[in-house]
Design a protein around this motif. Structure first.
Motif, PDB file in Angstrom:
ATOM      1  N   MET A  54       1.012   8.854   5.553  1.00 55.30           N
ATOM      2  CA  MET A  54       0.780   7.786   4.574  1.00 55.30           C
ATOM      3  C   MET A  54      -0.703   7.701   4.235  1.00 55.30           C
ATOM      4  N   LYS A  55      -0.993   7.490   2.968  1.00 50.41           N
ATOM      5  CA  LYS A  55      -2.376   7.322   2.519  1.00 50.41           C
ATOM      6  C   LYS A  55      -2.473   6.128   1.592  1.00 50.41           C
ATOM      7  N   LYS A  56      -3.644   5.502   1.629  1.00 50.11           N
ATOM      8  CA  LYS A  56      -3.962   4.553   0.575  1.00 50.11           C
ATOM      9  C   LYS A  56      -4.361   5.361  -0.657  1.00 50.11           C
ATOM     10  N   ILE A  57      -3.857   4.957  -1.818  1.00 48.05           N
ATOM     11  CA  ILE A  57      -4.160   5.652  -3.063  1.00 48.05           C
ATOM     12  C   ILE A  57      -4.729   4.648  -4.054  1.00 48.05           C
ATOM     13  N   GLY A  58      -5.886   4.973  -4.596  1.00 47.25           N
ATOM     14  CA  GLY A  58      -6.510   4.121  -5.597  1.00 47.25           C
ATOM     15  C   GLY A  58      -6.996   4.951  -6.768  1.00 47.25           C
TER      16      GLY A  58
ATOM     17  N   LEU B 257      -0.458   0.685  -6.414  1.00 50.03           N
ATOM     18  CA  LEU B 257      -1.662   1.336  -5.947  1.00 50.03           C
ATOM     19  C   LEU B 257      -2.419   0.414  -4.997  1.00 50.03           C
ATOM     20  N   ASP B 258      -3.247   1.031  -4.172  1.00 49.35           N
ATOM     21  CA  ASP B 258      -3.951   0.286  -3.130  1.00 49.35           C
ATOM     22  C   ASP B 258      -5.373  -0.091  -3.501  1.00 49.35           C
ATOM     23  N   GLY B 259      -5.975   0.578  -4.505  1.00 48.45           N
ATOM     24  CA  GLY B 259      -7.379   0.305  -4.766  1.00 48.45           C
ATOM     25  C   GLY B 259      -7.786   0.542  -6.201  1.00 48.45           C
ATOM     26  N   ALA B 260      -8.751  -0.267  -6.660  1.00 49.45           N
ATOM     27  CA  ALA B 260      -9.390  -0.106  -7.969  1.00 49.45           C
ATOM     28  C   ALA B 260     -10.887   0.016  -7.729  1.00 49.45           C
TER      29      ALA B 260
ATOM     30  N   ASN C 223      -4.058  -9.931  -6.655  1.00 50.05           N
ATOM     31  CA  ASN C 223      -3.751 -10.597  -5.388  1.00 50.05           C
ATOM     32  C   ASN C 223      -3.843  -9.696  -4.166  1.00 50.05           C
ATOM     33  N   LYS C 224      -3.601  -8.396  -4.323  1.00 50.21           N
ATOM     34  CA  LYS C 224      -3.489  -7.526  -3.157  1.00 50.21           C
ATOM     35  C   LYS C 224      -4.403  -6.312  -3.202  1.00 50.21           C
ATOM     36  N   ILE C 225      -4.660  -5.777  -4.362  1.00 48.82           N
ATOM     37  CA  ILE C 225      -5.327  -4.491  -4.479  1.00 48.82           C
ATOM     38  C   ILE C 225      -6.765  -4.559  -3.975  1.00 48.82           C
ATOM     39  N   GLU C 226      -7.183  -3.525  -3.253  1.00 52.47           N
ATOM     40  CA  GLU C 226      -8.578  -3.434  -2.837  1.00 52.47           C
ATOM     41  C   GLU C 226      -9.457  -3.184  -4.058  1.00 52.47           C
ATOM     42  N   ILE C 227     -10.653  -3.748  -4.040  1.00 53.99           N
ATOM     43  CA  ILE C 227     -11.557  -3.660  -5.181  1.00 53.99           C
ATOM     44  C   ILE C 227     -12.884  -3.113  -4.679  1.00 53.99           C
ATOM     45  N   GLY C 228     -13.357  -2.031  -5.298  1.00 56.30           N
ATOM     46  CA  GLY C 228     -14.554  -1.425  -4.737  1.00 56.30           C
ATOM     47  C   GLY C 228     -15.416  -0.684  -5.719  1.00 56.30           C
TER      48      GLY C 228
ATOM     49  N   ASP D 207      -7.995   9.076   4.907  1.00 54.81           N
ATOM     50  CA  ASP D 207      -6.909   8.092   4.875  1.00 54.81           C
ATOM     51  C   ASP D 207      -6.751   7.466   3.494  1.00 54.81           C
ATOM     52  N   THR D 208      -7.755   7.684   2.626  1.00 52.41           N
ATOM     53  CA  THR D 208      -7.738   7.084   1.295  1.00 52.41           C
ATOM     54  C   THR D 208      -8.057   8.149   0.257  1.00 52.41           C
ATOM     55  N   LEU D 209      -7.256   8.196  -0.797  1.00 47.52           N
ATOM     56  CA  LEU D 209      -7.462   9.123  -1.906  1.00 47.52           C
ATOM     57  C   LEU D 209      -7.739   8.331  -3.170  1.00 47.52           C
ATOM     58  N   LEU D 210      -8.875   8.612  -3.800  1.00 48.04           N
ATOM     59  CA  LEU D 210      -9.226   7.965  -5.062  1.00 48.04           C
ATOM     60  C   LEU D 210      -9.030   8.959  -6.198  1.00 48.04           C
TER      61      LEU D 210
END
Length: 340
Positions: free
Chosen positions: A1-5, A42-45, A71-76, A307-310
């Motif tokens: 499993m990966k976080k995908i943004g 998606l997990d991130g913006a 409400n949920k998505i990571e912001i970076g 662990d995270t793919l952008l």
């Protein structure tokens, strides 16, 4: 499993076919895309930061707006060039954005890369100290940012303040507890990846790095990530490190996809120079039918280590098309690689 943004460079230009023709277009569409990305799962913006360019240069108003609408998505960010920053003012901005988002900020910083103008940070009023390079200055500012972000008081209060002070030395406000643990460092070399681990920052490894061995990009990047993880363990940090890599990946599922990306000329690593004398290797793009894409991506060592793919996106093509690009990866590619 990966976080995908997704990672947006936030370009705009008044060109035929572009949906983002002005700064206003790019800012408003970035908010809409983040909202849509959250709805997709998606997990991130994430957003690039460049100065003196028709790109996003002031991230905190945008991050705050996205935080208020999601409400949920990571912001970076990926990344803020610390050579241009006042670390203390940046702490106030970052704290505000993090509190607005409910603690979802994942802030990528770095010592910076070549910009649009020569020594652009000088126009912002900053100069390296005696004996420092501009890179040294960026790292020094980063360490000051990390230190003051802890929320420990350091400023002597006025005995006759406008408003009553709490006892003791004063810290910067607003303070967002936990943000210090969500700072990432964009590293272009193995040494700076190790330095990031020693200073308890997560690692952002982008689509380029200094060519330190002549090996393929994804192999060098995977080696960098492993060195980072070893250094993190050696430093004795108690929380888990995170690592992101950025990739341009396009699943060709429609005629429009094939028109835009079917003749991609960057399907192999590229060699170039940054800062005029530093040899760098730039990672390839991936564009293929889903089954072929899965086979190619399965061989990318760095993606396996992270662990995270952008996913870098063509933001100028508009919100609807980028939603299609992202949903195609989630639907046709991610399950085949075990990312979802």
């Amino acid at each position: 499993m990966k976080k995908i943004g997704f990672l947006s460079f936030g370009h705009w230009a008044n060109r035929q076919g572009y949906q983002a023709r002005t700064a206003s277009d790019t800012l408003l569409q970035s908010i809409d895309l983040a909202v849509a990305a959250e709805e997709l799962g998606l997990d991130g913006a994430y957003f690039r930061v460049h100065h003196f360019a028709a790109q996003l240069g002031s991230p905190f108003p945008l991050l705050s707006a996205i935080g208020a609408k999601t409400n949920k998505i990571e912001i970076g960010t990926g990344v803020i060039d610390m050579r241009y920053e006042n670390p203390l003012y940046m702490i106030e901005d970052a704290g505000s954005a993090d509190l607005i988002s409910g603690g979802r900020l994942q802030l990528g910083i770095s010592r910076g890369s070549p910009e649009q103008v020569i020594d652009g940070w000088r126009y912002f009023g900053y100069e390296p100290k005696a004996g420092e390079t501009d890179a040294d200055m960026g790292r020094r500012k980063a360490l000051e940012f990390l230190d003051k972000l802890k929320g420990v008081g350091f400023a002597q209060p006025n005995p006759y303040p406008m408003f009553p002070n709490p006892p003791g030395l004063l810290r910067l406000e607003p303070h967002s507890a936990g943000l210090r643990d969500r700072i990432w460092w964009g590293a272009a070399s193995n040494a700076t990846a190790v330095w990031a681990a020693e200073n308890a920052m997560h690692l952002q490894s982008s689509t380029l790095k200094f060519d330190e061995s002549g090996k393929p990009f994804h192999v060098q990047q995977a080696e960098q990530i492993r060195l980072y993880k070893e250094a993190w363990k050696k430093a004795g940090h108690t929380r888990e490190p995170r690592v992101s890599v950025s990739r341009s990946i396009f699943a060709l599922v429609t005629d429009q996809d094939r028109y835009f990306f079917g003749q991609d000329t960057k399907s192999a690593d590229q060699i170039g120079y940054i800062e005029s004398d530093k040899r760098a290797i730039f990672g390839r793009s991936y564009a293929a039918e889903p089954d072929q894409l899965i086979k190619e991506l399965a061989g990318d060592e760095a993606i396996r280590e992270a662990d995270t793919l952008l996913l870098t996106i063509p933001n100028t093509l508009g919100v609807d098309y980028n939603v299609h690009v992202l949903s195609s990866i989630l639907k046709h590619v991610a399950p085949g690689l075990g990312w979802r």
